[in-house]
Design a protein around this motif. Structure first.
Motif, PDB file in Angstrom:
ATOM      1  N   GLU A 162      99.055  41.548 -12.472  1.00  0.00           N
ATOM      2  CA  GLU A 162      98.203  41.865 -11.331  1.00  0.00           C
ATOM      3  C   GLU A 162      98.284  43.361 -11.024  1.00  0.00           C
ATOM      4  N   GLN A 180      94.460  32.450 -15.275  1.00  0.00           N
ATOM      5  CA  GLN A 180      95.784  32.393 -14.660  1.00  0.00           C
ATOM      6  C   GLN A 180      96.453  31.090 -15.077  1.00  0.00           C
ATOM      7  N   VAL A 228      94.888  39.135 -11.006  1.00  0.00           N
ATOM      8  CA  VAL A 228      96.020  38.209 -10.968  1.00  0.00           C
ATOM      9  C   VAL A 228      96.796  38.333 -12.277  1.00  0.00           C
TER      10      VAL A 228
END
Length: 368
Positions: free
Chosen positions: A89, A207, A180
């Motif tokens: 991130e 993710q 992320v």
């Protein structure tokens, strides 16, 4: 005359031998045979609580999927991620050529400096003519014009400051960062390509820490699942084909509507996936606890046998003999089955070797 007599003697001897053999065979058949014990495996009927579960198929799904686009138009200068590699991130994963955006920022700063200088001048003029107004050396209309100029240039300065902030923001968008922690897919655009703001896809990020396990259950199971959730966090076993041990996930999503076409409802369980055991799209088998039965008698499912008269089990008595007992079978969790009638708990039941048993058969308990 001698030959008939000899022939009769031979026949008589043969008859005696045949009678002796016949008597010997009959005597042997009358001897009782020793009864051998039948080897079996046994288990104990248990009284207690039983958690029922539901087994369904499911698949791994990215916790979130982001299709990265540029927020400004320009030429793609570089990409800074490995194909299929992990990105953090805030890490820069692509850059847009910033030269045009830098020029726009410089222009905005120049306009701001010009209007700030004009504002300072207008303020000085207003201060110089303010005392003259009271003495009548300057007309009211001229004074009002000087005062208006201050307001105009002050407004221009605010607009220029906003333009500078906008240009700075646009320049910042030239560096594209990962939103992320995720896994990058293949690039969808390469350096040198012209990209359009909020239109051109650059890469898809998945993710996977944590990751979702998505599955559907019949709507009839929804009540039991809600009741299980009321007891606390609902643990979900996730079995990857070929793996020896299941993964432990936690149910964290129940959809807000039943699919009327299939009569099922979608659920999702969350798994930390720190070991990267699951990949989006991967097929898995899910075991979900549902109802809890209290104070019931259970035996291994392998103990239950069926006949035209109904279900039964073989029960061992104190002398090591098996007897057939009719029972009423109920729900099961795949390994154990509930016995509604026929057993009180504590009885020894046969779980392997039933095919060789009848009422009163002597058995030998083995462990292998």
């Amino acid at each position: 005359m001698k030959k008939p007599v000899a022939l009769l003697a031979v026949v008589a001897v043969a008859a005696l031998v045949a009678h002796a053999w016949s008597s010997h065979g009959k005597a042997g058949s009358d001897k009782p045979k020793a009864t051998q014990a039948v080897p079996v495996k046994v288990a104990t009927a248990v009284r207690g609580d039983l958690d029922l579960s539901l087994k369904v198929n499911g698949y791994a799904e990215a916790y979130s999927t982001v299709t990265v686009q540029s927020r400004v138009s320009g030429q793609l200068e570089s990409i800074a991620f490995a194909l299929g590699g992990r990105v953090r991130e805030g890490e820069v994963i692509a850059r847009i050529d910033p030269s045009l955006l830098q020029a726009q920022l410089d222009q905005a700063r120049g306009n701001l400096a010009k209007d700030q200088a004009q504002l300072v001048n207008a303020q000085q003029v207003l201060r110089r003519y303010t005392p003259m107004l009271a003495k009548g050396y300057v007309a009211q209309t001229d004074y009002d014009g000087y005062k208006a100029n201050v307001g105009i240039y002050a407004a221009s300065v605010k607009a220029d400051q906003a333009a500078v902030e906008m240009a700075q923001t646009q320049l910042g968008y030239a560096q594209i960062s990962a939103p992320v922690d995720s896994i990058a897919g293949a690039p969808l655009a390469y350096p040198g390509a012209q990209v359009s703001a909020n239109s051109t896809n650059l890469v898809v990020l998945n993710q996977v820490r944590p990751i979702h396990v998505t599955f559907s259950v019949p709507e009839s199971a929804l009540g039991d699942i809600r009741a299980a959730e009321a007891r606390g966090k609902l643990a979900v076993n996730v079995q990857v084909p070929g793996a020896s041990a299941p993964l432990q996930a936690t149910l964290d999503f129940v959809n807000n509507a039943v699919d009327t076409g299939t009569g099922t409802i979608q659920l999702k369980a969350s798994y930390a996936n720190a070991d990267d055991r699951l990949t989006p799209g991967q097929f898995v088998q899910v075991t979900l606890p549902t109802a809890r039965l209290h104070d019931v008698v259970t035996v291994p499912v392998t103990a239950l046998q069926n006949s035209p008269n109904g279900a039964f089990v073989f029960v061992l008595d104190a002398e090591g003999k098996a007897s057939q007992r009719m029972v009423t079978a109920g729900a099961n969790d795949g390994a154990s089955i509930v016995i509604g009638k026929g057993l009180d708990g504590g009885e020894k039941v046969v779980t392997d070797g039933q095919m060789l048993l009848t009422n009163g058969t002597k058995v030998q308990v083995v462990t292998e």
